[in-house]
Scaffold this active site. Structure first.
Site, PDB file in Angstrom:
ATOM      1  CE  LYS A 127      -3.781   2.125   2.679  1.00 47.45           C
ATOM      2  NZ  LYS A 127      -4.660   1.976   3.862  1.00 47.45           N
ATOM      3  CB  SER A 164      -7.903   3.952   2.824  1.00 47.79           C
ATOM      4  OG  SER A 164      -7.118   3.304   3.818  1.00 47.79           O
ATOM      5  CB  SER A 217      -8.356   1.041   5.635  1.00 51.08           C
ATOM      6  OG  SER A 217      -9.088   2.230   5.503  1.00 51.08           O
TER       7      SER A 217
HETATM    8  N1  GLN Z   1     -13.172   4.659   6.337  1.00 48.14           N
HETATM    9  C1  GLN Z   1     -12.435   5.083   7.488  1.00 48.14           C
HETATM   10  C2  GLN Z   1     -11.963   6.503   7.323  1.00 48.14           C
HETATM   11  O1  GLN Z   1     -12.176   7.060   6.298  1.00 48.14           O
HETATM   12  C3  GLN Z   1     -11.298   4.141   7.782  1.00 48.14           C
HETATM   13  C4  GLN Z   1     -10.081   4.417   7.009  1.00 48.14           C
HETATM   14  C5  GLN Z   1      -8.921   3.572   7.426  1.00 48.14           C
HETATM   15  O2  GLN Z   1      -9.069   2.570   8.117  1.00 48.14           O
HETATM   16  N2  GLN Z   1      -7.739   4.008   7.038  1.00 48.14           N
HETATM   17  O3  GLN Z   1     -11.368   7.074   8.213  1.00 48.14           O
END
Ligand code: GLN
Length: 487
Positions: A78, A153, A177
């Site tokens: 990532k 994400s 995410s």
């Molecule tokens: N959807 C969540 C956010 O936008 C989680 C994102 C994540 O785990 N990096 O913060």
């Protein structure tokens, strides 16, 4: 021989040892698949020379009889992990073409285990998002239906694994995410207990929540990778746990006869789509056949996890992102009047809308006069949410439920409504706030033939138990082996 991109990590390691293929040939195979499916938007950076040089090193180690478990097996990272040899952008224009002088600890550990880096994977900007549409570069498309989002994400990571562009990938999970994109793309992912994996070199979003983990096709593959990724990093991450890395593969295959699976009633309310519910119910029945017992538990503050998370995560983000000021690294505005103007223009140009929104919310909830009313209250409820889990774990060994209320939605469907994205995080946020380990495993298909993931949550340090429960399920089901058509 099974096609190379259909082999598990353990199978690939054997194929390499038996010299049926070299690490260089294997890397070339995956790079070619990545190039052929570039339209999915999974990769942000590839560098064939770097990849093939790493693969040649792995071949040299193999030739010397080195038997490291993952030696020569490819992986993609990532783009939130910094890497010396590839640009590290965090999906943001702020870091376009940014080169880190060092590798993240997780990257170093996987490289030491012999894994070969295929490239960097697309993600939401600074890992803020649930659909990967917040990437400053391009959206990622779900290979099960390219008109749909892959989740976020870690959307690039989930798609790379689902479309067989990489046998495994790293992801990060702050509020879901790893689990949510794994669920939306039909792959397996695990977020370990907070502190298991070093955060050193993970571009920070919300430091008290951020955690790295593997995304792969099966629990078996995740166990292998998690072992290599985790372990104390006392000199570089003061929150890394003083726990030796465990060989999670050794805990697989234990019987789950009598395992008590807690099902939180709050995860099965009106917001849960019927197609997802049906897949989850069927999975729970499968567990009963394997000898597990289902017990109803309660996580009464589930709904509060949304406002609590969306106060704490932006608060931490507003502080973490203050380092992007145009001075030390990353983008700097071309034209400005004075220092203050340079800061303002740099940040206005470099950050996208969602990041700006969170910096503003975070700054607000931390400001004098609002700190007590928002940030402090959120911290108190965060503790209660963690306590609720401890109450639940008195009655069960693992908790199971949906990862997300629906299957992956259409690209653009949530339009300019960030709340729609936030609400969809409801089932992953509680475990994140408590710092617990959590997984998503493919457990069926819902509307539009889209994958559905089952979420398994464990108590602190219970990764082995989770991986074993997931593995047992994967031994009697084949959802994790299904490939989207055309891949
Ligand atoms: N959807 C969540 C956010 O936008 C989680 C994102 C994540 O785990 N990096 O913060």
């Amino acid at each position: 021989m099974k096609a190379l991109h259909e082999q598990s990590l353990a199978e690939l390691a054997l194929t390499l040892r038996d010299k049926e293929v070299s690490a260089v040939e294997l890397a070339k195979h995956f790079l070619a698949r990545g190039a052929a499916h570039e339209g999915l938007g999974a990769y942000l950076a590839v560098n064939e020379d770097v990849t093939l040089a790493q693969a040649a090193d792995a071949d040299a180690r193999l030739a010397k009889g080195d038997r490291a478990t993952l030696l020569g097996v490819p992986v993609a990272h990532k783009d939130i992990f910094v890497t010396k040899d590839f640009a590290s952008t965090a999906g943001s224009k702020m870091l376009e073409n940014y080169r880190s002088p060092f590798d993240a600890t997780v990257v170093v550990r996987l490289a030491a285990a012999g894994m070969v880096t295929l490239g960097k994977l697309n993600c939401d900007e600074f890992a803020m998002g649930s659909s990967n549409e917040n990437s400053a570069y391009k959206p990622v498309k779900n290979p099960w239906d390219v008109s749909r989002i892959p989740g976020g994400s870690s959307g690039g990571s989930a798609v790379a694994v689902a479309a067989r562009l990489a046998p495994a990938a790293t992801g990060t999970d702050t509020g879901g995410s790893i689990r949510q994109p794994a669920s939306f793309c039909g792959v397996t992912g695990i977020k370990p207990t907070y502190g298991r994996a070093s955060r050193y070199g993970m571009i920070a979003f919300a430091s008290s929540l951020d955690q790295a983990g593997p995304m792969a096709r099966s629990a078996e593959d995740c166990a292998l990778m998690l072992w290599a990724m985790c372990g104390p990093d006392p000199d570089r991450d003061s929150t890394s746990l003083d726990l030796p890395a465990e060989d999670f593969s050794k805990t697989l295959n234990a019987s789950i006869e009598g395992l008590r699976i807690g099902v939180p009633k709050e995860f099965f309310g009106a917001g849960l789509a019927p197609d997802v519910r049906a897949a989850i119910d069927a999975a729970l029945k499968e567990y009963v056949k394997l000898g597990a017992k289902i017990v109803e538990v309660s996580l009464p503050r589930t709904e509060l996890a949304i406002p609590v998370y969306y106060i704490i995560a932006p608060a931490e983000a507003s502080s973490n992102l203050s380092r992007f000021d145009g001075v030390k690294f990353g983008h700097r505005a071309k034209q400005y009047d004075d220092l203050l103007d340079m800061y303002k223009k740099t940040r206005a140009e470099g950050f996208g809308d969602e990041v700006k929104r969170r910096i503003m919310i975070g700054t607000y909830v931390l400001s004098h006069g609002y700190y007590d009313a928002y940030y402090l209250q959120a911290q108190k409820i965060r503790r209660m949410i963690a306590d609720d889990f401890q109450d639940a774990f008195k009655q069960c060994d693992v908790i199971a439920g949906p990862v997300a209320p629906t299957v992956a939605w259409k690209l653009g469907e949530h339009g300019n409504d960030p709340l729609a994205d936030y609400l969809a995080d409801i089932f992953t946020l509680p475990g994140s706030l408590a710092g617990l380990p959590g997984m998503s495993i493919p457990c069926g298909f819902g509307a539009g033939g889209m994958p559905v993931g089952l979420q398994l949550l464990g108590n602190y340090f219970a990764e082995g138990k989770l991986l074993n429960a997931a593995h047992r399920f994967q031994q009697v089901t084949d959802f994790h082996l299904r490939v989207p058509e055309g891949f």
